[in-house]
Structures are given as C-alpha cells and as structure tokens.
Design a protein around this motif. Structure first.
Motif, mmCIF file in Angstrom:
data_model
loop_
_atom_site.group_PDB
_atom_site.id
_atom_site.type_symbol
_atom_site.label_atom_id
_atom_site.label_comp_id
_atom_site.label_asym_id
_atom_site.label_seq_id
_atom_site.Cartn_x
_atom_site.Cartn_y
_atom_site.Cartn_z
ATOM 1 N N ASN A 228 10.566 -37.131 -3.202
ATOM 2 C CA ASN A 228 11.573 -37.612 -4.146
ATOM 3 C C ASN A 228 11.143 -39.034 -4.435
ATOM 4 O OD1 ASN A 228 13.921 -38.920 -5.279
ATOM 5 N ND2 ASN A 228 15.112 -37.156 -4.593
ATOM 6 N N ILE A 229 11.062 -39.390 -5.697
ATOM 7 C CA ILE A 229 10.568 -40.729 -6.050
ATOM 8 C C ILE A 229 11.431 -41.810 -5.409
ATOM 9 C CG2 ILE A 229 11.821 -40.972 -8.255
ATOM 10 C CD1 ILE A 229 9.110 -42.092 -9.416
ATOM 11 N N VAL A 230 12.723 -41.513 -5.225
ATOM 12 C CA VAL A 230 13.630 -42.502 -4.633
ATOM 13 C C VAL A 230 13.325 -42.716 -3.143
ATOM 14 C CG1 VAL A 230 16.052 -43.030 -4.135
ATOM 15 C CG2 VAL A 230 15.411 -42.060 -6.348
ATOM 16 N N HIS A 231 12.823 -41.695 -2.502
ATOM 17 C CA HIS A 231 12.433 -41.887 -1.100
ATOM 18 C C HIS A 231 11.356 -42.974 -1.023
ATOM 19 C CE1 HIS A 231 11.567 -41.054 3.081
ATOM 20 N NE2 HIS A 231 10.290 -41.160 2.751
ATOM 21 N N ASN A 232 10.418 -42.949 -1.963
ATOM 22 C CA ASN A 232 9.352 -43.948 -1.953
ATOM 23 C C ASN A 232 9.767 -45.284 -2.559
ATOM 24 O OD1 ASN A 232 6.770 -42.905 -0.731
ATOM 25 N ND2 ASN A 232 7.382 -41.171 -2.001
ATOM 26 N N ALA A 233 10.729 -45.235 -3.498
ATOM 27 C CA ALA A 233 11.158 -46.474 -4.150
ATOM 28 C C ALA A 233 12.145 -47.261 -3.284
ATOM 29 C CB ALA A 233 11.797 -46.151 -5.507
ATOM 30 N N LYS B 128 1.253 -58.104 -5.126
ATOM 31 C CA LYS B 128 1.212 -58.360 -3.683
ATOM 32 C C LYS B 128 2.647 -58.565 -3.214
ATOM 33 C CE LYS B 128 -3.355 -59.090 -3.688
ATOM 34 N NZ LYS B 128 -3.626 -59.242 -5.105
ATOM 35 N N ASP B 129 2.827 -58.596 -1.905
ATOM 36 C CA ASP B 129 4.184 -58.694 -1.378
ATOM 37 C C ASP B 129 4.913 -59.975 -1.791
ATOM 38 O OD1 ASP B 129 5.968 -56.989 -0.130
ATOM 39 O OD2 ASP B 129 4.590 -56.621 1.524
ATOM 40 N N ASP B 130 4.178 -61.040 -2.028
ATOM 41 C CA ASP B 130 4.874 -62.286 -2.362
ATOM 42 C C ASP B 130 4.974 -62.539 -3.868
ATOM 43 O OD1 ASP B 130 2.220 -62.705 -2.728
ATOM 44 O OD2 ASP B 130 2.077 -64.516 -1.491
ATOM 45 N N ASP B 131 4.666 -61.541 -4.674
ATOM 46 C CA ASP B 131 4.755 -61.729 -6.122
ATOM 47 C C ASP B 131 6.184 -61.656 -6.623
ATOM 48 O OD1 ASP B 131 2.309 -62.260 -7.542
ATOM 49 O OD2 ASP B 131 1.569 -60.364 -6.706
ATOM 50 N N ARG B 132 6.404 -62.234 -7.801
ATOM 51 C CA ARG B 132 7.656 -62.034 -8.520
ATOM 52 C C ARG B 132 7.292 -61.496 -9.896
ATOM 53 N NH1 ARG B 132 12.492 -65.921 -6.819
ATOM 54 N NH2 ARG B 132 12.679 -64.944 -4.770
ATOM 55 N N TRP B 133 7.624 -60.260 -10.081
ATOM 56 C CA TRP B 133 7.189 -59.490 -11.251
ATOM 57 C C TRP B 133 8.280 -59.487 -12.307
ATOM 58 C CZ3 TRP B 133 3.907 -56.901 -14.187
ATOM 59 C CH2 TRP B 133 4.282 -55.740 -14.860
ATOM 60 N N TYR C 27 10.849 -47.891 -11.680
ATOM 61 C CA TYR C 27 10.208 -47.117 -10.610
ATOM 62 C C TYR C 27 9.035 -47.815 -9.892
ATOM 63 C CZ TYR C 27 13.285 -43.265 -11.803
ATOM 64 O OH TYR C 27 14.403 -42.492 -11.999
ATOM 65 N N ALA C 28 7.948 -48.107 -10.614
ATOM 66 C CA ALA C 28 6.745 -48.567 -9.909
ATOM 67 C C ALA C 28 6.947 -49.830 -9.064
ATOM 68 C CB ALA C 28 5.593 -48.753 -10.895
ATOM 69 N N PRO C 29 7.654 -50.848 -9.571
ATOM 70 C CA PRO C 29 7.797 -52.053 -8.731
ATOM 71 C C PRO C 29 8.517 -51.763 -7.417
ATOM 72 C CG PRO C 29 8.639 -52.454 -10.960
ATOM 73 C CD PRO C 29 8.294 -51.004 -10.884
ATOM 74 N N LEU C 30 9.489 -50.866 -7.462
ATOM 75 C CA LEU C 30 10.208 -50.539 -6.233
ATOM 76 C C LEU C 30 9.317 -49.741 -5.291
ATOM 77 C CD1 LEU C 30 13.728 -49.575 -7.665
ATOM 78 C CD2 LEU C 30 13.077 -51.720 -6.544
ATOM 79 N N ILE C 31 8.534 -48.828 -5.848
ATOM 80 C CA ILE C 31 7.634 -48.054 -4.984
ATOM 81 C C ILE C 31 6.683 -49.008 -4.253
ATOM 82 C CG2 ILE C 31 5.868 -46.240 -4.908
ATOM 83 C CD1 ILE C 31 7.203 -45.083 -7.482
ATOM 84 N N LEU C 32 6.283 -50.072 -4.972
ATOM 85 C CA LEU C 32 5.393 -51.058 -4.357
ATOM 86 C C LEU C 32 6.130 -52.016 -3.427
ATOM 87 C CD1 LEU C 32 3.169 -51.800 -7.431
ATOM 88 C CD2 LEU C 32 2.275 -51.436 -5.156
ATOM 89 N N LEU D 67 0.351 -49.886 -11.511
ATOM 90 C CA LEU D 67 0.944 -51.223 -11.362
ATOM 91 C C LEU D 67 0.212 -52.011 -10.277
ATOM 92 C CD1 LEU D 67 3.111 -53.187 -12.346
ATOM 93 C CD2 LEU D 67 4.614 -52.337 -10.548
ATOM 94 N N LYS D 68 -0.134 -51.330 -9.215
ATOM 95 C CA LYS D 68 -0.825 -51.995 -8.109
ATOM 96 C C LYS D 68 -2.206 -52.519 -8.535
ATOM 97 C CE LYS D 68 -2.799 -50.810 -3.620
ATOM 98 N NZ LYS D 68 -2.754 -49.840 -2.513
ATOM 99 N N TYR D 69 -2.946 -51.702 -9.275
ATOM 100 C CA TYR D 69 -4.309 -52.092 -9.635
ATOM 101 C C TYR D 69 -4.377 -53.000 -10.856
ATOM 102 C CZ TYR D 69 -6.126 -48.642 -6.295
ATOM 103 O OH TYR D 69 -6.447 -47.945 -5.163
ATOM 104 N N VAL D 70 -3.526 -52.733 -11.843
ATOM 105 C CA VAL D 70 -3.635 -53.497 -13.092
ATOM 106 C C VAL D 70 -2.931 -54.845 -12.963
ATOM 107 C CG1 VAL D 70 -3.079 -53.535 -15.553
ATOM 108 C CG2 VAL D 70 -3.895 -51.408 -14.480
#
Ligand code: WT7
Length: 633
Positions: A77-82, A298-303, A320-325, A291-294
């Motif tokens: 479930n995407i929410v499990h990862n997000a 990193k953990d200390d970023d503010r997106w 979705y993607a920022p939360l998954i990360l 999102l991770k590659y492009v």
C-alpha cells in the motif's frame, strides 16, 4: 545510445565538483547502462528499497500488451511506504509537511507522527460514509494540508481518489464526478485566491444537481464563510472529527500492487477528458526513484514543489514521492505574486528551501517584475532547481539559473505527463545541461522521434515523440475505456507509446520538446482541451459553432483564442465577446478564460465536417496554411 561526447555542442552548463560529490546518482552512464541491460533487475532493486507486505512474483508482466503489469503478486500500500514505515524510525518526529497560508498569517506543521494521526482520522471518517475499497471519491480542495490528508486517507483504505483541480468550475467538476461515479465529494467552504474568496462549496452544489451518484459531501472549513449545507448530505469535517469513530487509529489496507490508487482527468485530442488510472505498486516505485535521483533528496533537504496537488505534478511530487522518501515538504497556499512578487522568494528564505520545482510560466511571470524582488531575499539555501509543464525558453532558463540559483544550482527540466506518472526525459544533477532541453530519457527508458510513417527522423529533425519500453509508474488504462487507451496511445505506432508531443533530438542525443501535436492547449502549463472550451462556448445561447486554438503568449506560453459563429438574432459586439469570455471562465474555470473571442461566418472544415484548427492557427499567425487539400470549399 552511445555515451555522450565529452564535449557537447551548443550552450552547455557542466556540474560543479560540489554537485558531483553529493549526487545520489554519481555516475549517470553506469546507472543507464545497468537499466539498459537489465530493465527488470534495475526496477526490482529500486522496489527492494521499499517495504512490501509480500514480495512480487514477477517484476513485469507484458503478456497482454499494452496492458502492462508491474510487481505482479506483490502486496503493498503506497501509504505504508509514505507514512507507516517511518513511524518505527527516527523520522517519526521529523517534519513531513510545513504549510503557510496565502497571506502568511498562518503556519501549520505536521511530523510523520501527526500526519499519520490526521490521515487515519480522515480515513475513518471516509469509511464511516460508507466508502469501500475500489469506490471513487472526488476531492475538490485548495492547497491546504487537508488535500494531502484526504488523498492519503483514500489510498490507505483502498478507495480510488479523483482529485479535481480547485481552479476548475461547475462543468468540469460535474463531468468528472459523473464519469467517475463518485459516492463521496470532499471540498471546502471556499479558498483564497489573491486575497479573494473562491466559493468552492457553491460550485459543488451547482455540480451535484446533475450527479445522482453522490451520497455525501464532506466540507472542510477554510474561509469561515456561511455556506448552505444540505441536511443528510453535507457534513462539516470538524463536526465529524468530534465523533468517536474519528480516532487516529486505522489499519492500512493490504492491497495488490496492481490495485488502483487514483484516477486523474486530463484533456486529450477530442471529446471529454480522459480518466488516467494509476496503481499502488509501480507508481510508488517510479515516483520514489525519480524524485530521489533527479532532485537528489537527502534527509536534511527542504523540498518545495510549487505546483497544485490537483495536477499530476502535485500527486506525484507533493503528496506521494516526498513522503515515501521521508522528506520534509513545504506547501504554500497562495500564488507567486500576491500581495507582492516576492512571495515565493520570501518563503524560500523563511523555510530554508533547498530544492525548488516550478513551471516556466511562473518564471516568465516573475521575470517581468525584475531582479530587485528576489534580491531582497537570501536564497543561498537553494542547491537545485527544477521546471516542468512546457518547454522552457532559454531566456527564462538563464534568468532562473542566474538570478534565483546564483549560477550554483543545476536546473532539472523534467518532461513527463499525467499519463507517465513520473519524470521521463530529465537530467540528474551531474548531467551537463542545455537551456531548453530536458536532456535524455531516464534510466530504463528509450525515446524515439518518428515521422508519420513510423521511420526515425534524422538528428535535428522534428517528429512525433514516442517511448519504446514500459515503466513502472505508467498509466494502466483510461478508467472505464480500455479501447480508448489502446487507440489513443498505442495505435499510431503499434507497440510504442505515443506521447502527443513533437520533439527533436540533437547530435548529442539531447531531446528538445516542441509542443503538443494534438488539440491540447497548454495555458500557463495547465492542460486544456479545445473540445472543452468549445463546448462551454456553444452552451451559450448566442453561439452556434465555435473553434478554439492556442496562440503564443509571452507569459502563459500559449493562450486560448476563439472563433464563434453566432446564431441568427445575435450580432457581434465587443460586449458579447467579453460576455463569452466570462461564460467560459464561469463554466470551466478562470484558467480557461479565452484571451480573445472573434466572430466569423465560416470556419475552415474538412469535407467530413471536422474543424481544421491547424488552418485557423496558421491564418491567425500569418503563416503558410500547409496541406489544405481536405478543406471543403
Ligand atoms: C504535457 C503533459 C507532468 C507534469 C505537468 C504536465 C508538456 C511537460 C515538459 C517539459 C516541455 C513539457 C508536454 C506534455 N510538458 N513537461 N519539461 N518540457 N514540455 O502534465 O498536464 O499531463 O501535460 O506537458 O507537452 O505532453 P500534463
């Protein structure tokens, strides 16, 4: 594709040592090579970085093309990862979301812990409204945290969200609710736009007059206006929150990787908007990886992705993607220039934004206010910039690079679509950049430029952009219309995905997108169909027939120009033209308001009666009309 030459042609910007030293993809060529030789292995490795309730049996099932399936047999479930998986880590107390109101008078912040509470509570409320796995829920909310909560709440229980951009109006909303057969609509009492209130609830009431499928409406209070509430149908969100069922505990539904996550309507060449369907597993892996590659998070970023959650950019890269990360995202309620054109730059300074993603139209708009506005603010936290939505003109690119990025921040020009779900043609931070080019296809993708007959064109020549291989976040179908899915995307060149854009590729293998080749108009990066504008026009009593075309516009990129044939008894006038422009804005939304309405006695048509918009467009610009052999006399 051969490795790029060390020396590239044209205006090229090479990455600094600092950028190279920390990139999540230090060696683009090696990664591309890996994905080229082992597409499924590449994506399986990415998927393994996430959590699954049960691992997949097969990475890619292409036995029934073009109905591809990814991570078949996998349970997730995407929410499990997000959300859920972060709660057992140090990220539990990390900020997931920072929000600021249009005027800057309110701020709200949510840690992963409190995000889970909000989403779980919302999920329980949605369930209490009788929504079950697979049911569609229409979400019509402004840029406030509740839009993310509502989307995630649907996903958590396996319901399928259908977000309608809050800038759309009655007709657009009604058509989308009707097509999706939603049982529940989630909206707000209103939204703020440049200091004025937009009456969202009233628009919903209007739309629901013709939508019998809707049983309940949840209304989030944002502006505090009195709105009519229909007993037994409409419920204030804050009232529901006070009920015992609205607690912060809700199990995340175990779903198949291929279970639907959402539908999102987008304009196509003809007829009504298409409901693009995305699923949990592949979409989760695709958006997370890109999102991770492009954007190198990193953990200390503010997106900060400054799009609206109502468009795919917001779905994939705000929600979705920022939360998954496990990232910290910033969401801003307002636009870039209210009350002053420094609003965005102020936010970057205030919150220490490190990676910022917006659209060319916004950059062009802000450029016009001059460099003094950004100069008032300390933008030194920025390390990476991005753009999406339409081709960026090199002038705007250079301004963005120099004035906002201070010549330090690579610009990720990401080409993709509602249909693709994730970035498709895009650099990563170490790739040498050329202003105006989205560079090369992402790992595992191959793009081609073809002529009408399906032959590859020579380097530098314009043609149809196609994609040759499947990717995990790809659309699975057009909801409720498999046939249209096949005919729209996979039929012109069997086995290849037709993007609907024209493009060229240069000698270095870099792609340059030119624009849509169908009847889609990109107004300020928003995708609108000529058919929708035309049907809004003919719904006015004065209009017998209408044609809409896009013409170049300095800030909007493209603006809508209309030609109308009046019914007898109506005479052309400036006042009527203005009335028609307002009519379109009222029915479709302010973004669709035509730049110009002209009256005519005749429209160029083919013998079979199709309006030749191409001819209208050429005439309006004083360009050659091309092949007009099919034009009726
Ligand atoms: C169309 C898709 C996907 C995000 C928002 C748009 C155009 C998108 C770029 C870019 C040139 C671009 C294309 C495409 N487009 N990004 N970086 N360079 N053109 O999604 O509303 O589905 O529109 O937007 O024409 O086909 P969308």
């Amino acid at each position: 594709m051969p490795n790029p030459k060390p020396k590239l042609e044209g205006e090229v910007y090479y990455p600094s040592e600092a950028v190279k030293a920390q990139a999540n993809v230090p060696d683009w060529e090696a990664m591309a090579e890996h994905a080229r030789h082992d597409l499924q292995g590449f994506w399986a490795e990415r998927a393994e970085e996430l959590e699954w309730f049960q691992k997949w049996d097969k990475v890619l099932d292409d036995s029934n093309k073009p109905f591809f399936k990814w991570f078949v047999g996998g349970k997730t479930n995407i929410v499990h990862n997000a959300i859920d998986r972060h709660l057992n880590t140090a990220r539990k107390n990390k900020l997931a979301l920072i929000w600021e109101s249009e005027k800057g008078d309110q701020q709200r912040t949510f840690s992963y812990f409190s995000l889970n509470r909000e989403v779980s509570r919302f999920a329980n409320i949605i369930k209490a409204m009788g929504v079950q796995k697979g049911d569609r829920v229409t979400i019509y909310l402004p840029r406030i945290p509740e839009i993310s909560f509502a989307m995630l709440a649907c996903a958590k229980i396996g319901a399928v969200h259908s977000v309608v951009f809050a800038g759309f109006s009655v007709d657009a909303l009604q058509g989308r609710i009707e097509d999706s057969q939603s049982k529940l609509v989630i909206t707000a009492d209103g939204s703020y736009q440049n200091g004025k209130v937009v009456e969202l609830k009233r628009t919903v009431d209007e739309a629901l007059k013709k939508c019998p499928s809707v049983e309940n409406v949840i209304v989030v209070r944002r502006v505090g206006h009195d709105v009519p509430m229909e007993a037994s149908r409409d419920h204030w969100y804050h009232d529901m929150c006070a009920l015992p069922i609205a607690n912060g505990k809700c199990a995340t539904e175990v779903l198949d990787a291929e279970d639907p996550l959402y539908i999102l309507y987008t304009s196509g060449s003809t007829g009504k908007p298409k409901a693009i369907l995305h699923t949990h597993g592949g979409y989760m892996v695709g958006t997370y990886t890109t999102l991770k590659y492009v954007f190198d998070l990193k953990d200390d970023d503010r997106w900060w992705c400054a799009a609206d959650p109502g468009w795919v950019t917001g779905h994939s890269y705000i929600v979705y993607a920022p939360l998954i990360l496990g990232a910290t995202s910033f969401m801003f309620e307002g636009g870039p220039a209210y009350p002053y054109p420094n609003r965005w730059w102020q936010c970057i300074e205030r919150y220490g934004i490190t990676v910022f993603y917006t659209a060319p139209t916004a950059i062009r708009g802000l450029m016009r206010f001059g460099e003094a506005w950004p100069a008032k603010h300390d933008l030194s936290s920025l390390r990476l910039l991005g753009t999406v939505g339409e081709p960026i003109n090199p002038e705007a690119w250079r301004w963005y690079y120099r004035v906002i990025g201070k010549n330090q921040c690579p610009i990720m020009d990401t080409w993709w679509q509602t249909e693709t779900g994730m970035f498709m043609i895009t650099p990563t931070p170490t790739v040498p950049l050329k202003p105006g080019s989205a560079t090369r296809p992402f790992f595992g993708l191959e793009a081609e430029i073809l002529d009408d007959a399906g032959n590859a064109v020579a380097d530098g020549e314009e043609g149809y952009l196609v994609l040759k291989n499947p990717w995990p976040a790809m659309l699975r179908t057009i909801y409720g219309d498999d046939e249209r899915y096949v005919s729209q995307y996979w039929s012109k060149y069997p086995g290849k995905y037709l993007a609907g854009d024209s493009a060229r590729r240069d000698k270095d293998g870099y792609f340059w997108i030119i624009g849509r080749v169908d009847d889609v108009i990109k107004v300020s990066g928003h995708r609108l169909g000529t058919a929708e504008v035309e049907s809004a026009l003919v719904s006015h009593p004065a209009v017998a027939e209408a044609a809409a075309i896009g013409l170049p516009h300095e800030v909007k990129g493209t603006a809508i120009h209309c030609f109308c044939i009046l019914r007898s008894g109506f005479a052309p006038s400036e006042a009527l033209a203005e009335e028609l422009r307002q009519h379109v804005a009222k029915h479709m939304g302010p973004i669709a308001r035509p730049e110009d309405v002209k009256f005519t006695d005749k429209l160029p048509k083919t013998r079979s009666g199709k309006i030749m918009r191409r001819v209208l467009k050429a005439r309006a610009q004083g360009l050659p009309e091309g092949d007009i052999s099919t034009l009726e006399e």
